[in-house]
Design an enzyme around this catalytic site. Sequence first.
Site, PDB file in Angstrom:
ATOM      1  N   GLY A  70       0.822  -1.209   0.000  1.00 41.00           N
ATOM      2  CA  GLY A  70       0.000   0.000   0.000  1.00 41.00           C
ATOM      3  C   GLY A  70       0.859   1.262   0.000  1.00 41.00           C
ATOM      4  N   LYS A  71       2.087   1.145  -0.544  1.00 35.98           N
ATOM      5  CA  LYS A  71       2.990   2.310  -0.587  1.00 35.98           C
ATOM      6  C   LYS A  71       2.386   3.446  -1.391  1.00 35.98           C
ATOM      7  CE  LYS A  71       6.164  -0.146  -2.414  1.00 35.98           C
ATOM      8  NZ  LYS A  71       5.497  -1.434  -2.291  1.00 35.98           N
ATOM      9  N   ALA A 124       6.838  -2.256 -11.391  1.00 37.89           N
ATOM     10  CA  ALA A 124       6.124  -1.899 -10.168  1.00 37.89           C
ATOM     11  C   ALA A 124       4.692  -1.546 -10.522  1.00 37.89           C
ATOM     12  CB  ALA A 124       6.812  -0.711  -9.508  1.00 37.89           C
ATOM     13  N   GLY A 125       3.836  -1.543  -9.527  1.00 40.84           N
ATOM     14  CA  GLY A 125       2.450  -1.137  -9.778  1.00 40.84           C
ATOM     15  C   GLY A 125       1.894  -0.499  -8.540  1.00 40.84           C
ATOM     16  N   HIS A 126       1.353   0.688  -8.680  1.00 42.54           N
ATOM     17  CA  HIS A 126       0.739   1.359  -7.547  1.00 42.54           C
ATOM     18  C   HIS A 126      -0.689   1.703  -7.919  1.00 42.54           C
ATOM     19  CE1 HIS A 126       4.415   1.725  -5.428  1.00 42.54           C
ATOM     20  NE2 HIS A 126       4.961   2.554  -6.273  1.00 42.54           N
ATOM     21  N   THR A 127      -1.584   1.516  -6.962  1.00 36.40           N
ATOM     22  CA  THR A 127      -2.962   1.933  -7.172  1.00 36.40           C
ATOM     23  C   THR A 127      -3.265   3.049  -6.199  1.00 36.40           C
ATOM     24  OG1 THR A 127      -3.469  -0.362  -7.637  1.00 36.40           O
ATOM     25  CG2 THR A 127      -5.345   1.096  -7.285  1.00 36.40           C
TER      26      THR A 127
HETATM   27  P1  GDP Z   1       1.864  -0.729  -3.509  1.00 34.82           P
HETATM   28  O1  GDP Z   1       2.555  -1.217  -4.711  1.00 34.82           O
HETATM   29  O2  GDP Z   1       2.622  -0.972  -2.252  1.00 34.82           O
HETATM   30  O3  GDP Z   1       1.413   0.684  -3.644  1.00 34.82           O
HETATM   31  O4  GDP Z   1       0.558  -1.581  -3.335  1.00 34.82           O
HETATM   32  P2  GDP Z   1      -0.571  -1.941  -4.422  1.00 34.82           P
HETATM   33  O5  GDP Z   1      -1.092  -0.718  -5.036  1.00 34.82           O
HETATM   34  O6  GDP Z   1      -0.119  -3.032  -5.308  1.00 34.82           O
HETATM   35  O7  GDP Z   1      -1.632  -2.631  -3.474  1.00 34.82           O
HETATM   36  C1  GDP Z   1      -2.213  -2.007  -2.438  1.00 34.82           C
HETATM   37  C2  GDP Z   1      -3.708  -2.047  -2.648  1.00 34.82           C
HETATM   38  O8  GDP Z   1      -4.332  -1.918  -1.412  1.00 34.82           O
HETATM   39  C3  GDP Z   1      -4.227  -0.909  -3.497  1.00 34.82           C
HETATM   40  O9  GDP Z   1      -5.318  -1.352  -4.238  1.00 34.82           O
HETATM   41  C4  GDP Z   1      -4.662   0.124  -2.459  1.00 34.82           C
HETATM   42  O10 GDP Z   1      -5.705   0.971  -2.919  1.00 34.82           O
HETATM   43  C5  GDP Z   1      -5.163  -0.767  -1.379  1.00 34.82           C
HETATM   44  N1  GDP Z   1      -5.008  -0.248  -0.014  1.00 34.82           N
HETATM   45  C6  GDP Z   1      -3.998   0.485   0.494  1.00 34.82           C
HETATM   46  N2  GDP Z   1      -4.198   0.683   1.820  1.00 34.82           N
HETATM   47  C7  GDP Z   1      -5.353   0.061   2.137  1.00 34.82           C
HETATM   48  C8  GDP Z   1      -6.073  -0.121   3.351  1.00 34.82           C
HETATM   49  O11 GDP Z   1      -5.693   0.333   4.424  1.00 34.82           O
HETATM   50  N3  GDP Z   1      -7.215  -0.864   3.281  1.00 34.82           N
HETATM   51  C9  GDP Z   1      -7.682  -1.403   2.115  1.00 34.82           C
HETATM   52  N4  GDP Z   1      -8.792  -2.111   2.146  1.00 34.82           N
HETATM   53  N5  GDP Z   1      -7.011  -1.260   0.953  1.00 34.82           N
HETATM   54  C10 GDP Z   1      -5.866  -0.544   0.967  1.00 34.82           C
END
Ligand code: GDP
Length: 430
Positions: free
Chosen positions: A20-21, A44-47
């Site tokens: 969740g970065k 990498a992939g961020h949402t």
């Molecule tokens: P990153 O690469 O570390 O940014 O992580 P990803 O984007 O691959 O995955 C994290 C997912 O979890 C994304 O879809 C976020 O929107 C979601 N997310 C982040 N924090 C939270 C949280 O506290 N609760 C929930 N339910 N989803 C979260």
Amino acid sequence: MTSYQSDITAIVGAQWGDEGKGKITDFFAGNSDYVVRFHGGNNAGHTVIVDGETYKLHLIPSGIVYGSPVSIIANGVVVDPKALIDEIAYVINKGITPKLMVSDRAHVIMPYHIALDSVLSGHQAKLAAGSTGRGIAPVYADKMFRNGIRIIDLLEPDIFKEKLKKGYSFSKNLIEKALGGTFDISMDSIYDDYIEYGNKLNSYVCDTSVELFNAHKSGKSILFEGAQGISLDVDHGIYPYTTSSNTAAGHISTGTGVSFRDIGKIIGVVKAYLSRVGESPLPTEIHGEEANNLREKGAEYGTTTGRPRRVGWLDLVQVRQAVRVNGLTEIALTKLDILNGFKTLPICISYEIEGKQVKEMPASLHDYRCAKPVYTSLPGWGDLPNNIWDMGFDALPKTMKEYISYIETEVECPVKIISVGPQRHETILR
Ligand code: GDP
């Protein structure tokens, strides 16, 4: 040399990535003048979800969704120029004018790197992390072989031609003569395409190290956004099940040209359970119905590849290493809401390896394969009250506060950010 007041924060993954970065970066990006990627590529992939709008980013820092900070792709990042041009178009399409700078020293992913990645996946078999097939390992290898092509080269046609000849023939020979594959794209067509990419990216290219140095000197705030997580670090992770770059905060210095002594705050993002894409032993992995429930509830499918992620319980052996190697000053604990309703929550505090209790990550692959998780089970909590994020830390269920405090004590690092939902506002600061 003078040291300036530090307003530099780093955000890094403390597990296998996907912690969740992106959300945590986005949370802080609004107060930052610069948001910077320092390693990795479009593997990498961020949402990031803002006001109900979802942004999926692979290469451009998550801070771009704010509009105001400058987004920097620094020299430690490897850039697929076509993917970057497409991602720029994606954000423009979403109504954002990208304030973007790309390091002139960043290495460029070439078509032969992607071809090599695909040929190599057979060779790596099960003794490497599954590749996203984007050419990341080959481009980093070429950087070390000194065959690499950098962004600046795309702007200097004669030098590009000279370097392309060397890089092209090396990789083509490797693909065809050593690995028995084929590579049919001609050097001329690559040259034409990449000169064109260079023209399209030209206005974004600069010396980002000097830009960041001057920004820091004039008191601007800078946020470094890590990709992947500590266990994927090529030095400190579970080698060879790692990525091909250093994910640890230490790489910020070489990957951006900003000195490590200037970084004030280092936030490690820890998901309240584990997920992992690809091969490697995973001591706290769970299977079957229990795993399916957690995977569905947590939507654990890769942002880049769509692959279902393996899931497991929180592993504090791993987080302990993340605290130490990154020098974490605090933890952001995410996805606590996904654990709502569990009666008990197992947390792994050490491994049992051939009868011995081990509290640190083993270097030995043999040991890691044999590692059995030793769990403490803590009581869970029910549903969280609506708008818990408006009520603050004190309003959290008692058992959740105990869960957080247990983690802090075990890994010796304070949890200062608590995330209970994917949206920016679903965050509690302590
Ligand atoms: P990153 O690469 O570390 O940014 O992580 P990803 O984007 O691959 O995955 C994290 C997912 O979890 C994304 O879809 C976020 O929107 C979601 N997310 C982040 N924090 C939270 C949280 O506290 N609760 C929930 N339910 N989803 C979260």
